[in-house]
Scaffold this active site. Structure first.
Site, PDB file in Angstrom:
ATOM      1  N   THR A 106       0.855  -1.182   0.000  1.00 26.28           N
ATOM      2  CA  THR A 106       0.000   0.000   0.000  1.00 26.28           C
ATOM      3  C   THR A 106       0.891   1.233   0.000  1.00 26.28           C
ATOM      4  O   THR A 106       1.753   1.374   0.859  1.00 26.28           O
ATOM      5  CB  THR A 106      -0.910   0.005   1.239  1.00 26.28           C
ATOM      6  OG1 THR A 106      -1.706  -1.182   1.240  1.00 26.28           O
ATOM      7  CG2 THR A 106      -1.822   1.216   1.242  1.00 26.28           C
ATOM      8  N   LYS A 182      -6.864   1.399  -3.513  1.00 22.91           N
ATOM      9  CA  LYS A 182      -6.537   0.794  -2.219  1.00 22.91           C
ATOM     10  C   LYS A 182      -6.611   1.822  -1.097  1.00 22.91           C
ATOM     11  O   LYS A 182      -7.041   1.508   0.016  1.00 22.91           O
ATOM     12  CB  LYS A 182      -5.143   0.169  -2.269  1.00 22.91           C
ATOM     13  CG  LYS A 182      -4.688  -0.473  -0.946  1.00 22.91           C
ATOM     14  CD  LYS A 182      -5.593  -1.629  -0.514  1.00 22.91           C
ATOM     15  CE  LYS A 182      -5.212  -2.206   0.838  1.00 22.91           C
ATOM     16  NZ  LYS A 182      -3.930  -2.936   0.839  1.00 22.91           N
ATOM     17  N   LYS A 250       0.474   4.144   9.151  1.00 29.34           N
ATOM     18  CA  LYS A 250       1.031   4.439   7.817  1.00 29.34           C
ATOM     19  C   LYS A 250      -0.066   4.808   6.824  1.00 29.34           C
ATOM     20  O   LYS A 250      -0.002   5.858   6.162  1.00 29.34           O
ATOM     21  CB  LYS A 250       1.812   3.229   7.303  1.00 29.34           C
ATOM     22  CG  LYS A 250       2.226   3.324   5.829  1.00 29.34           C
ATOM     23  CD  LYS A 250       2.948   2.096   5.361  1.00 29.34           C
ATOM     24  CE  LYS A 250       2.087   0.870   5.255  1.00 29.34           C
ATOM     25  NZ  LYS A 250       1.201   0.886   4.049  1.00 29.34           N
TER      26      LYS A 250
END
Length: 308
Positions: A106, A182, A250
């Site tokens: 990702t 995503k 993150k």
């Protein structure tokens, strides 16, 4: 554009870089489909485990990718992906001409586009292919893959995609589009986990039977995939990391950066990020993301189940 290698599933050589909770299941799915799979991970125990189950082990990413037609990278972020590609033992030193690099990390869409350009300049294909579905679906080869890239990249990657996924969405002709999809998923996932943990801990504070709460909510309109998937971790008192708190530190951080660049408000994602940051600061960063419930319990004095 580089030509595509022969990636017939009977002859394709595949390297999987990253044998964590997702990558290990993906490697096993590829092996179960009859493909020739080599695996590498920074943890030698993960490699040993893969070898014990019939895979080929490797000492470095380049070793795993030697003469590979397909490299599947299942690392945490863009920085690790760059190292896998271009580091001292990077896979681009060893992949065969015209091979495809499948990036499942990702990351910011702009970084995915930049990495793709560098890979394609070396004569390889790049498929931007983030994944969703969790460790169980990785193990059974039923992931959802949100992919973008050139037609030759998709063609070269097809044997691996078919073995790893129940659904492969072909979202566009260039890298970065899959990454953007995503990030939308991660915004929702991060908020939904936070909401599920907030709700189950409030139920505990109210003295409710938490098993019954789970039964009722999963049959009601308030249910979500994340409530159904993560609350059992809380009920079992088991915070073994299947997806760690730091992952959402993150990912929601990336969403904040993307939204700021667009001058777009994301207040729910921002609030959720603060809870993940608090959990990480409380020492839970490497624990399962359902540990947000433990954070709520610490803040409120609620009592949650503990593992036997």
């Amino acid at each position: 554009m580089p030509s595509s290698p022969d990636t017939d599933k009977r002859t394709a050589r595949i390297a999987v870089i990253g044998l964590g909770s997702m990558g290990f299941g993906m490697a096993r799915s590829l092996k179960r489909a009859g493909l020739d799979v080599a695996g590498y991970d920074v943890a030698s125990t993960a490699v040993d485990r893969f070898v014990a189950q019939g895979g080929r082990g490797a000492q470095t990413p380049a070793d795993a990718a030697k003469n590979a037609d397909i490299v599947v990278s299942v690392v945490v972020n863009a920085a690790q992906t760059e190292t896998v590609l271009f580091g001292p033992d990077g896979v681009t030193q060893a992949m065969q001409a015209g091979a495809v690099f499948i990036s499942s990390a990702t990351m910011d869409p702009a970084i995915a586009r930049a990495l793709s350009g560098r890979v394609e300049a070396l004569g390889f294909h790049y498929l931007d292919a983030p994944i969703s579905g969790g460790a169980k679906k990785a193990e059974t080869g039923e992931l959802t893959i949100m992919a973008s890239g050139s037609k030759p990249a998709f063609a070269a990657a097809r044997p691996a995609l078919d073995a790893m996924a129940a659904k492969v969405y072909e979202l566009g002709g260039e890298a970065g589009i899959g990454a953007a999809f995503k990030m939308i998923n991660q915004l929702l996932a991060g908020v939904h986990i936070a909401a599920a943990c907030e709700a189950i801990c409030l139920a505990a504070k109210q003295g409710l039977d938490l098993d019954k709460v789970y039964e009722v909510i999963t049959a009601s309109a308030g249910n979500s995939w994340m409530f159904e998937n993560r609350v059992p971790h809380v009920l079992a008192g088991d915070y073994t990391p299947l997806s760690a708190i730091e992952i959402f530190v993150k990912d929601l951080g990336i969403i904040q950066d993307m939204a700021r660049g667009e001058r777009y408000p994301v207040p729910l994602a921002a609030a959720a990020l603060q809870m993940y940051l608090a959990a990480a600061g409380a020492g839970m960063g490497q624990d399962d993301d359902a540990s947000l419930a433990r954070l709520y319990a610490k803040l409120s004095g609620a009592s949650l189940p503990v593992a036997p």
